[in-house]
Design a protein around this motif. Structure first.
Motif, mmCIF file in Angstrom:
data_model
loop_
_atom_site.group_PDB
_atom_site.id
_atom_site.type_symbol
_atom_site.label_atom_id
_atom_site.label_comp_id
_atom_site.label_asym_id
_atom_site.label_seq_id
_atom_site.Cartn_x
_atom_site.Cartn_y
_atom_site.Cartn_z
ATOM 1 N N LEU A 34 9.342 6.896 9.634
ATOM 2 C CA LEU A 34 7.913 6.886 9.560
ATOM 3 C C LEU A 34 7.595 8.525 10.124
ATOM 4 C CD1 LEU A 34 7.401 3.561 11.899
ATOM 5 C CD2 LEU A 34 6.716 4.127 9.348
ATOM 6 N N HIS A 35 6.374 8.851 9.725
ATOM 7 C CA HIS A 35 5.790 10.310 9.927
ATOM 8 C C HIS A 35 5.053 9.861 11.500
ATOM 9 C CE1 HIS A 35 6.218 11.175 5.786
ATOM 10 N NE2 HIS A 35 6.500 12.105 6.409
ATOM 11 N N ARG A 36 4.789 10.647 12.214
ATOM 12 C CA ARG A 36 4.236 10.561 13.471
ATOM 13 C C ARG A 36 2.863 9.923 13.357
ATOM 14 N NH1 ARG A 36 0.815 13.525 16.341
ATOM 15 N NH2 ARG A 36 0.727 15.253 14.856
ATOM 16 N N LEU A 37 1.878 10.375 12.727
ATOM 17 C CA LEU A 37 0.743 9.829 12.832
ATOM 18 C C LEU A 37 0.873 8.419 12.325
ATOM 19 C CD1 LEU A 37 -1.589 12.994 11.341
ATOM 20 C CD2 LEU A 37 -1.370 12.103 13.823
ATOM 21 N N ALA A 38 1.634 8.056 11.155
ATOM 22 C CA ALA A 38 1.584 6.665 10.867
ATOM 23 C C ALA A 38 2.113 5.812 12.216
ATOM 24 C CB ALA A 38 2.435 6.610 9.797
ATOM 25 N N LEU A 68 -4.415 2.702 7.427
ATOM 26 C CA LEU A 68 -3.730 1.889 8.624
ATOM 27 C C LEU A 68 -4.791 1.535 9.512
ATOM 28 C CD1 LEU A 68 -0.435 3.837 9.182
ATOM 29 C CD2 LEU A 68 -0.689 1.387 8.090
ATOM 30 N N THR A 69 -5.724 2.655 9.960
ATOM 31 C CA THR A 69 -7.184 2.502 10.767
ATOM 32 C C THR A 69 -7.773 1.339 10.306
ATOM 33 O OG1 THR A 69 -6.741 4.771 11.618
ATOM 34 C CG2 THR A 69 -8.651 3.711 11.859
ATOM 35 N N GLU A 70 -8.130 1.468 8.847
ATOM 36 C CA GLU A 70 -8.876 0.544 8.321
ATOM 37 C C GLU A 70 -8.408 -0.962 8.314
ATOM 38 O OE1 GLU A 70 -9.267 1.437 4.277
ATOM 39 O OE2 GLU A 70 -10.652 3.118 4.751
ATOM 40 N N ALA A 71 -6.843 -1.042 8.343
ATOM 41 C CA ALA A 71 -6.596 -2.261 8.610
ATOM 42 C C ALA A 71 -6.276 -2.937 9.931
ATOM 43 C CB ALA A 71 -4.870 -2.169 8.261
ATOM 44 N N LYS A 72 -6.310 -2.120 11.081
ATOM 45 C CA LYS A 72 -6.507 -2.203 12.324
ATOM 46 C C LYS A 72 -7.978 -2.889 12.385
ATOM 47 C CE LYS A 72 -4.722 0.277 15.671
ATOM 48 N NZ LYS A 72 -4.366 1.514 16.459
ATOM 49 N N LEU A 82 -2.817 7.533 4.051
ATOM 50 C CA LEU A 82 -2.196 6.210 4.563
ATOM 51 C C LEU A 82 -2.656 5.997 6.084
ATOM 52 C CD1 LEU A 82 -0.198 3.805 3.743
ATOM 53 C CD2 LEU A 82 1.582 5.552 5.135
ATOM 54 N N VAL A 83 -2.841 7.115 6.890
ATOM 55 C CA VAL A 83 -3.414 6.646 7.962
ATOM 56 C C VAL A 83 -4.694 6.260 8.214
ATOM 57 C CG1 VAL A 83 -3.788 8.020 10.512
ATOM 58 C CG2 VAL A 83 -1.773 8.608 9.186
ATOM 59 N N GLN A 84 -5.421 6.649 7.341
ATOM 60 C CA GLN A 84 -6.951 6.163 7.321
ATOM 61 C C GLN A 84 -6.762 4.680 7.013
ATOM 62 O OE1 GLN A 84 -9.536 8.591 4.952
ATOM 63 N NE2 GLN A 84 -10.852 6.746 4.557
ATOM 64 N N VAL A 89 0.767 -1.172 0.067
ATOM 65 C CA VAL A 89 0.400 0.325 -0.211
ATOM 66 C C VAL A 89 0.821 1.162 -0.091
ATOM 67 C CG1 VAL A 89 -1.876 1.336 1.328
ATOM 68 C CG2 VAL A 89 -1.891 -1.246 1.314
ATOM 69 N N ILE A 90 0.452 2.100 -0.991
ATOM 70 C CA ILE A 90 1.261 3.423 -0.950
ATOM 71 C C ILE A 90 0.332 4.350 -1.054
ATOM 72 C CG2 ILE A 90 3.200 2.525 -2.272
ATOM 73 C CD1 ILE A 90 1.972 3.421 -4.683
ATOM 74 N N PRO A 91 0.712 5.879 -0.302
ATOM 75 C CA PRO A 91 0.017 6.890 -0.341
ATOM 76 C C PRO A 91 0.138 7.476 -1.701
ATOM 77 C CG PRO A 91 1.929 7.383 0.646
ATOM 78 C CD PRO A 91 2.205 5.822 0.362
ATOM 79 N N GLY A 92 -0.972 8.301 -2.405
ATOM 80 C CA GLY A 92 -1.243 8.813 -3.329
ATOM 81 C C GLY A 92 -0.220 10.302 -3.427
ATOM 82 N N ARG A 93 0.249 10.890 -2.340
ATOM 83 C CA ARG A 93 1.072 11.800 -2.271
ATOM 84 C C ARG A 93 2.377 11.488 -1.702
ATOM 85 N NH1 ARG A 93 -1.925 16.918 0.090
ATOM 86 N NH2 ARG A 93 -0.051 17.783 -0.561
ATOM 87 N N ARG A 94 3.426 12.437 -2.275
ATOM 88 C CA ARG A 94 4.596 12.301 -1.508
ATOM 89 C C ARG A 94 5.093 10.982 -1.448
ATOM 90 N NH1 ARG A 94 2.225 15.742 1.847
ATOM 91 N NH2 ARG A 94 1.665 14.271 3.449
#
Length: 215
Positions: free
Chosen positions: A174-178, A133-137, A129-131, A97-102
């Motif tokens: 890793l970014h903080r939210l991730a 990850l939340t879906e994955a949890k 991406l954080v969303q 899974v990759i984010p659409g930006r950056r």
């Protein structure tokens, strides 16, 4: 399919197979073939294709009985992305899974670095991406963020439990939210003065570390 007059016999055979399948074949110069392949040496043959990204829900469904999904948090180098996709395909990862930006997208360069395996492993592109990850949890994945500053060492995962490996990008990690969305953070063992590894190397070692029980 685009074919140059100087293409080797194997490339000419590929073009002939394409004709038999009803795929148009055009004659172009070798330089044009190279341009179509992103400036890399094409060996006289190129093909125009449209890459189809997978759905995150489908990848999560594939891990119901155990499996691994790799989440890339800002890997911007196409060579790193291609190398990670190649490892993911070799290790039987359910998806990347990759984010659409950056983030690097799946391009001709990425497919080339992956030796074509980018076309065999499901790749999901998400807006947030954080969303994801939340879906994955919520789907039952245990999320492990790879962080060289963690005191916990990365260990093999239980084969019956679905996992998500979150790998940071070049330089920033890793970014903080991730990181905060993960269940835990872990690191690879390091000796000497080495603090961290290239993103694709770290991802490869972590993927096989987690998958060693299942493989």
């Amino acid at each position: 399919v685009f074919l140059s007059a100087t293409a080797p016999r194997r490339a000419q055979q590929l073009a002939e197979d394409a004709r038999h399948r009803g795929i148009p074949v055009s004659s172009v110069g070798e330089a044009e073939c190279d341009r179509l392949c992103g400036g890399a040496r094409s060996q006289g043959v190129a093909a125009a294709t449209r890459f189809s990204y997978a759905e995150h829900s489908d990848v999560l469904d594939a891990t119901r009985d155990g499996g691994l999904v790799v989440y890339l948090d800002g890997v911007t180098d196409p060579h790193n992305l291609g190398a990670i996709l190649r490892t993911a395909a070799a290790a039987g990862v359910a998806g990347v899974v990759i984010p659409g930006r950056r983030s690097a997208a799946v391009t001709a360069a990425v497919v080339r670095v992956s030796a074509g395996t980018a076309l065999t492993v499901p790749v999901v592109r998400v807006g947030n991406l954080v969303q994801a990850l939340t879906e994955a949890k919520r789907a039952g994945l245990w999320l492990i963020g790879l962080d060289h500053r963690s005191e916990r060492l990365l260990t093999a995962a239980a084969p019956s439990m679905p996992h998500g490996l979150v790998v940071g990008g070049e330089g920033e990690g890793l970014h903080r939210l991730a990181a905060e969305t993960c269940h835990e953070l872990a690191r690879l063992p390091m000796a000497g003065a080495v603090e961290s590894l290239n993103a694709s190397v770290a991802a490869a070692l972590a993927i096989y570390r987690l998958r060693e029980v299942a493989l």
